[in-house]
Write a protein that holds these residues in place. Sequence first.
Motif, PDB file in Angstrom:
ATOM      1  N   LEU A   1      77.513 -54.147 -29.983  1.00  0.00           N
ATOM      2  CA  LEU A   1      78.045 -55.358 -29.361  1.00  0.00           C
ATOM      3  C   LEU A   1      77.577 -56.607 -30.096  1.00  0.00           C
ATOM      4  N   ASN A   2      76.323 -56.604 -30.513  1.00  0.00           N
ATOM      5  CA  ASN A   2      75.791 -57.750 -31.261  1.00  0.00           C
ATOM      6  C   ASN A   2      76.483 -57.891 -32.609  1.00  0.00           C
ATOM      7  N   ALA A   3      76.804 -56.769 -33.237  1.00  0.00           N
ATOM      8  CA  ALA A   3      77.476 -56.808 -34.538  1.00  0.00           C
ATOM      9  C   ALA A   3      78.886 -57.385 -34.401  1.00  0.00           C
ATOM     10  N   VAL A   4      79.595 -56.978 -33.352  1.00  0.00           N
ATOM     11  CA  VAL A   4      80.932 -57.527 -33.117  1.00  0.00           C
ATOM     12  C   VAL A   4      80.856 -59.017 -32.849  1.00  0.00           C
ATOM     13  N   LEU A   5      79.921 -59.431 -31.997  1.00  0.00           N
ATOM     14  CA  LEU A   5      79.782 -60.845 -31.665  1.00  0.00           C
ATOM     15  C   LEU A   5      79.391 -61.668 -32.888  1.00  0.00           C
ATOM     16  N   ALA A   6      78.500 -61.136 -33.711  1.00  0.00           N
ATOM     17  CA  ALA A   6      78.087 -61.849 -34.923  1.00  0.00           C
ATOM     18  C   ALA A   6      79.273 -62.070 -35.857  1.00  0.00           C
ATOM     19  N   LYS A   7      80.156 -61.065 -35.949  1.00  0.00           N
ATOM     20  CA  LYS A   7      81.334 -61.205 -36.811  1.00  0.00           C
ATOM     21  C   LYS A   7      82.293 -62.241 -36.243  1.00  0.00           C
ATOM     22  N   LEU A   8      82.486 -62.234 -34.942  1.00  0.00           N
ATOM     23  CA  LEU A   8      83.338 -63.236 -34.310  1.00  0.00           C
ATOM     24  C   LEU A   8      82.814 -64.643 -34.583  1.00  0.00           C
ATOM     25  N   GLU A   9      81.509 -64.814 -34.460  1.00  0.00           N
ATOM     26  CA  GLU A   9      80.916 -66.131 -34.674  1.00  0.00           C
ATOM     27  C   GLU A   9      80.944 -66.536 -36.149  1.00  0.00           C
ATOM     28  N   ALA A  10      80.854 -65.569 -37.046  1.00  0.00           N
ATOM     29  CA  ALA A  10      80.976 -65.877 -38.476  1.00  0.00           C
ATOM     30  C   ALA A  10      82.389 -66.366 -38.793  1.00  0.00           C
ATOM     31  N   TYR A  11      83.398 -65.718 -38.213  1.00  0.00           N
ATOM     32  CA  TYR A  11      84.767 -66.190 -38.383  1.00  0.00           C
ATOM     33  C   TYR A  11      84.904 -67.617 -37.831  1.00  0.00           C
ATOM     34  N   HIS A  12      84.323 -67.840 -36.653  1.00  0.00           N
ATOM     35  CA  HIS A  12      84.410 -69.171 -36.032  1.00  0.00           C
ATOM     36  C   HIS A  12      83.758 -70.223 -36.925  1.00  0.00           C
ATOM     37  N   ALA A  13      82.615 -69.902 -37.475  1.00  0.00           N
ATOM     38  CA  ALA A  13      81.918 -70.849 -38.354  1.00  0.00           C
ATOM     39  C   ALA A  13      82.742 -71.179 -39.596  1.00  0.00           C
ATOM     40  N   ALA A  14      83.609 -70.252 -39.985  1.00  0.00           N
ATOM     41  CA  ALA A  14      84.469 -70.479 -41.145  1.00  0.00           C
ATOM     42  C   ALA A  14      85.762 -71.203 -40.778  1.00  0.00           C
ATOM     43  N   GLY A  15      85.869 -71.599 -39.506  1.00  0.00           N
ATOM     44  CA  GLY A  15      87.029 -72.355 -39.069  1.00  0.00           C
ATOM     45  C   GLY A  15      88.152 -71.523 -38.490  1.00  0.00           C
ATOM     46  N   ASP A  16      87.904 -70.248 -38.236  1.00  0.00           N
ATOM     47  CA  ASP A  16      88.941 -69.359 -37.738  1.00  0.00           C
ATOM     48  C   ASP A  16      88.987 -69.326 -36.211  1.00  0.00           C
ATOM     49  N   THR A  17      90.164 -69.083 -35.683  1.00  0.00           N
ATOM     50  CA  THR A  17      90.367 -68.778 -34.276  1.00  0.00           C
ATOM     51  C   THR A  17      90.600 -67.281 -34.189  1.00  0.00           C
ATOM     52  N   VAL A  18      89.867 -66.604 -33.308  1.00  0.00           N
ATOM     53  CA  VAL A  18      89.898 -65.138 -33.278  1.00  0.00           C
ATOM     54  C   VAL A  18      90.205 -64.638 -31.874  1.00  0.00           C
ATOM     55  N   VAL A  19      91.035 -63.622 -31.792  1.00  0.00           N
ATOM     56  CA  VAL A  19      91.252 -62.854 -30.574  1.00  0.00           C
ATOM     57  C   VAL A  19      90.803 -61.429 -30.872  1.00  0.00           C
ATOM     58  N   VAL A  20      89.981 -60.855 -29.987  1.00  0.00           N
ATOM     59  CA  VAL A  20      89.537 -59.479 -30.166  1.00  0.00           C
ATOM     60  C   VAL A  20      89.877 -58.683 -28.916  1.00  0.00           C
ATOM     61  N   ALA A  21      90.448 -57.502 -29.111  1.00  0.00           N
ATOM     62  CA  ALA A  21      90.803 -56.621 -28.009  1.00  0.00           C
ATOM     63  C   ALA A  21      90.175 -55.257 -28.262  1.00  0.00           C
ATOM     64  N   GLY A  22      89.823 -54.568 -27.181  1.00  0.00           N
ATOM     65  CA  GLY A  22      89.283 -53.232 -27.380  1.00  0.00           C
ATOM     66  C   GLY A  22      88.654 -52.639 -26.144  1.00  0.00           C
ATOM     67  N   ASP A  23      88.337 -51.368 -26.264  1.00  0.00           N
ATOM     68  CA  ASP A  23      87.560 -50.655 -25.250  1.00  0.00           C
ATOM     69  C   ASP A  23      86.091 -50.885 -25.595  1.00  0.00           C
ATOM     70  N   PHE A  24      85.420 -51.700 -24.783  1.00  0.00           N
ATOM     71  CA  PHE A  24      84.026 -52.045 -25.044  1.00  0.00           C
ATOM     72  C   PHE A  24      83.055 -51.077 -24.375  1.00  0.00           C
ATOM     73  N   ASN A  25      83.583 -50.099 -23.660  1.00  0.00           N
ATOM     74  CA  ASN A  25      82.758 -49.088 -22.995  1.00  0.00           C
ATOM     75  C   ASN A  25      81.687 -49.700 -22.090  1.00  0.00           C
ATOM     76  N   LEU A  26      81.950 -50.900 -21.593  1.00  0.00           N
ATOM     77  CA  LEU A  26      81.100 -51.576 -20.613  1.00  0.00           C
ATOM     78  C   LEU A  26      81.989 -52.392 -19.693  1.00  0.00           C
ATOM     79  N   THR A  27      81.552 -52.558 -18.465  1.00  0.00           N
ATOM     80  CA  THR A  27      82.303 -53.376 -17.524  1.00  0.00           C
ATOM     81  C   THR A  27      81.903 -54.843 -17.660  1.00  0.00           C
ATOM     82  N   PRO A  28      82.770 -55.777 -17.246  1.00  0.00           N
ATOM     83  CA  PRO A  28      82.492 -57.204 -17.436  1.00  0.00           C
ATOM     84  C   PRO A  28      81.186 -57.688 -16.822  1.00  0.00           C
ATOM     85  N   ASP A  29      80.725 -57.036 -15.757  1.00  0.00           N
ATOM     86  CA  ASP A  29      79.488 -57.478 -15.103  1.00  0.00           C
ATOM     87  C   ASP A  29      78.234 -56.902 -15.742  1.00  0.00           C
ATOM     88  N   ALA A  30      78.370 -56.144 -16.832  1.00  0.00           N
ATOM     89  CA  ALA A  30      77.209 -55.570 -17.512  1.00  0.00           C
ATOM     90  C   ALA A  30      76.397 -56.671 -18.198  1.00  0.00           C
TER      91      ALA A  30
END
Length: 319
Positions: free
Chosen positions: A187-216
């Motif tokens: 999860l940290n690796a995915v988030l780090a990549k999202l934030e790296a894209y953001h830092a480069a000026g990108d807008t990102v949408v990510v979809a997937g089975d995160f194998n965790l519920t939103p309240d985790a």
Amino acid sequence: MRFPRLLATMIAAVIAAVTATVIVPSVLAASAVPATAAAAASYTVWHWNAAGNTLNHGSTGNGMVRAAVSSIVARGANLVSFNELCAGQYQALVSGLRDAGWPADRDNFARFAATYPATAGGPCGGGEYGNAIFSRQPLGAAERVTLPDDGKTEQRKMLCAPLQARPHLRFCSTHTTYVDAYRAAQLNAVLAKLEAYHAAGDTVVVAGDFNLTPDAARLNGYYSPTVNTANNRGNTGEYHELDDADPGNCPGYGELTVSTPDGKGPCGSGTKLDLIFAREDRIVGAYSADSLAPPATCTGNPGDLCSDHRVVVGTVTLS
């Protein structure tokens, strides 16, 4: 005579000084003008963990592919994500979407990332298995990020590609591990990549089975603190899940995404594992998502269900 020569020299110096005072400020002024922000655009995002091997055993003719194509077209999807897809099913989806007239460019709208290699005795009848993304508009070059190892043969990945016409709009699909000891690392690796894209000026949408519920608790670093309900608290992140603001469906948590209600979740409405995230500062106006009952047209599967997950469809306007 020295006087005319001296006068000429003085005149030349004055002209040079005047020219410098005109040119330099104009250059500085041009560089100080902020870039105009790209116009906002709305997207319909469609995601499905299709259980391509677990329930469909790699089949391309049992109804799963046909049901997916029909739903994608009917829902007017712009961006499409699949988890647990066999390579043969991916190719069948490419053909099916072409035949349906869905992509604007028949040859440049799909990308695949194998998470399990073609191996005798492996899933999908020995073929490749993984994640896929599709876009109605042409895609740029894909990036396939391998997530931290979880001790399994399958190498979990994050698959991303920009839109060719909007190279700073990236769409990603991921499927993170169920092995608890490695959940945080992935999860940290995915988030780090999202934030790296953001830092480069990108807008990102990510979809997937995160194998965790939103309240985790492990997803607190994703969800924005503005998501603060009895069903989802303690958040510290920068993102919204597109179903976190529905007042009629477990606010902050959203609708179940497993195939049948199991009574779990903070509202007892069912387990939600499939998520679509976009960064808070790139969302313009309202956003929403719904989960759709899985097609029951796959003869031979339990209950004829085509997957043990529901399709998730979200709509969002992004700058």
